[in-house]
Design a protein around this motif. Sequence first.
Motif, PDB file in Angstrom:
ATOM      1  N   GLY A  90      -2.114  11.847 -23.021  1.00 22.28           N
ATOM      2  CA  GLY A  90      -1.589  10.347 -23.558  1.00 22.28           C
ATOM      3  C   GLY A  90       0.081  10.523 -23.022  1.00 22.28           C
ATOM      4  O   GLY A  90       0.768   9.788 -23.679  1.00 22.28           O
ATOM      5  N   GLU A  91       0.546  11.169 -22.012  1.00 26.49           N
ATOM      6  CA  GLU A  91       1.860  11.149 -21.410  1.00 26.49           C
ATOM      7  C   GLU A  91       2.340  10.182 -20.426  1.00 26.49           C
ATOM      8  O   GLU A  91       3.372  10.052 -20.350  1.00 26.49           O
ATOM      9  CB  GLU A  91       1.937  12.672 -20.670  1.00 26.49           C
ATOM     10  N   LEU A  92       1.385   9.495 -19.908  1.00 27.68           N
ATOM     11  CA  LEU A  92       1.626   8.191 -19.054  1.00 27.68           C
ATOM     12  C   LEU A  92       2.270   7.040 -19.640  1.00 27.68           C
ATOM     13  O   LEU A  92       2.981   6.263 -19.042  1.00 27.68           O
ATOM     14  CB  LEU A  92       0.598   8.119 -18.059  1.00 27.68           C
ATOM     15  N   GLY A  93       1.789   6.859 -20.842  1.00 27.83           N
ATOM     16  CA  GLY A  93       2.385   5.652 -21.355  1.00 27.83           C
ATOM     17  C   GLY A  93       1.515   4.444 -20.976  1.00 27.83           C
ATOM     18  O   GLY A  93       0.698   4.513 -20.095  1.00 27.83           O
ATOM     19  N   GLU A  94       1.818   3.318 -21.674  1.00 27.21           N
ATOM     20  CA  GLU A  94       0.873   2.234 -21.364  1.00 27.21           C
ATOM     21  C   GLU A  94       1.731   1.070 -20.532  1.00 27.21           C
ATOM     22  O   GLU A  94       1.251   0.066 -20.053  1.00 27.21           O
ATOM     23  CB  GLU A  94       0.774   1.279 -22.730  1.00 27.21           C
ATOM     24  N   HIS A  95       3.072   1.332 -19.897  1.00 29.23           N
ATOM     25  CA  HIS A  95       3.751   0.374 -19.142  1.00 29.23           C
ATOM     26  C   HIS A  95       3.953   0.612 -17.795  1.00 29.23           C
ATOM     27  O   HIS A  95       5.064   0.215 -17.189  1.00 29.23           O
ATOM     28  CB  HIS A  95       5.055   0.234 -20.166  1.00 29.23           C
ATOM     29  N   VAL A  96       2.976   1.307 -17.148  1.00 31.42           N
ATOM     30  CA  VAL A  96       2.963   1.490 -15.778  1.00 31.42           C
ATOM     31  C   VAL A  96       2.500   0.315 -14.995  1.00 31.42           C
ATOM     32  O   VAL A  96       1.303   0.023 -15.202  1.00 31.42           O
ATOM     33  CB  VAL A  96       2.265   2.833 -15.355  1.00 31.42           C
ATOM     34  N   VAL A  97       3.541  -0.243 -14.334  1.00 29.31           N
ATOM     35  CA  VAL A  97       3.051  -1.477 -13.790  1.00 29.31           C
ATOM     36  C   VAL A  97       2.809  -1.528 -12.002  1.00 29.31           C
ATOM     37  O   VAL A  97       2.574  -2.376 -11.332  1.00 29.31           O
ATOM     38  CB  VAL A  97       4.207  -2.622 -13.980  1.00 29.31           C
ATOM     39  N   SER A  98       3.425  -0.209 -11.304  1.00 32.76           N
ATOM     40  CA  SER A  98       3.200  -0.280 -10.086  1.00 32.76           C
ATOM     41  C   SER A  98       3.029   1.363  -9.983  1.00 32.76           C
ATOM     42  O   SER A  98       3.464   2.188 -10.480  1.00 32.76           O
ATOM     43  CB  SER A  98       4.428  -0.567  -9.285  1.00 32.76           C
ATOM     44  N   THR A  99       2.570   1.757  -8.604  1.00 27.62           N
ATOM     45  CA  THR A  99       2.248   3.228  -8.389  1.00 27.62           C
ATOM     46  C   THR A  99       2.444   3.365  -6.833  1.00 27.62           C
ATOM     47  O   THR A  99       1.956   2.336  -5.927  1.00 27.62           O
ATOM     48  CB  THR A  99       0.829   3.680  -8.307  1.00 27.62           C
ATOM     49  N   GLY A 100       2.900   4.368  -6.222  1.00 28.96           N
ATOM     50  CA  GLY A 100       2.964   4.950  -5.000  1.00 28.96           C
ATOM     51  C   GLY A 100       2.526   6.088  -5.008  1.00 28.96           C
ATOM     52  O   GLY A 100       3.188   7.209  -5.114  1.00 28.96           O
TER      53      GLY A 100
END
Length: 275
Positions: A90-100
């Motif tokens: 559960g460390e990534l959170g819910e508000h990741v909106v982009s990735t590279g």
Amino acid sequence: MSAPDTRTLARTLGGSTGLTDRWASHPFVLVDLPEWDVRGVWQDEHACVLSVALEVGVPDGGAHHQRVGLWGMGSPEATADLLARLAQAGELGEHVVSTGLPRGTLTILGDRCAGEDLPAILREREELSVSTWDFFATREVPVAQAGEEHVEALTGPSAATDVRACLDVANPLAEMSPEDPLTRWWGWRDHDGALRGVVGARQAAPGAPWSLGSIATDPAWRGHGIAAATTAVVTRAGLTESDWVTLGMYADNDAARRVYTRLGYAVVQEFESRR
């Protein structure tokens, strides 16, 4: 003149973020970390993932949530393993909106982790905007290229306007902007003085590697070695100010790949970006 040693910059960056020397000295980190607002760092010997603040999201119950992007380096397998552990904890959170992330990471991640444990951006979804690109770097001074006598630094009050006019013809979608005060520009002029190609270089902090971008040639003048000549000149200039010069390229651009490889560039990370 020899370039400043980037080890000093890497130690500073690593000390401020908790990055180990292994990742603080990576060319991709050295290029961008001086401007990143890092919110989380997860790393081991084979992979590193950083959470970088992007913008404040809309209020939710009176609280503002910081939207973040994830950047990863290393092997796809190790990055997928690291992300799976983070998601399950559960460390990534819910508000990741982009990735590279290293190319292939998300395919492997789908076998490592249940979809419901992952932020939506890390799941397979057809509506996502996905791009594949390669991050190149060099420490080699390129050999002289034909046509370098036509290359000049573009300075003075009209430089940004001249570059913009060339880009409008050569590459209207170019990402590096001549209006960015951290950029410098070089151009290739024909015998009549018309600008037929440009290259931009951006340096986020003193001693940081130069990042080249908006490498563009007028379509009517392609095949004259303009990109090779301008990129060689700018690469040499960049290596007087840092140990590395870098650039990014869409993975399917075979013509550009041949030019950059000939000038001494090598891929140091294959990426897939999502947003």
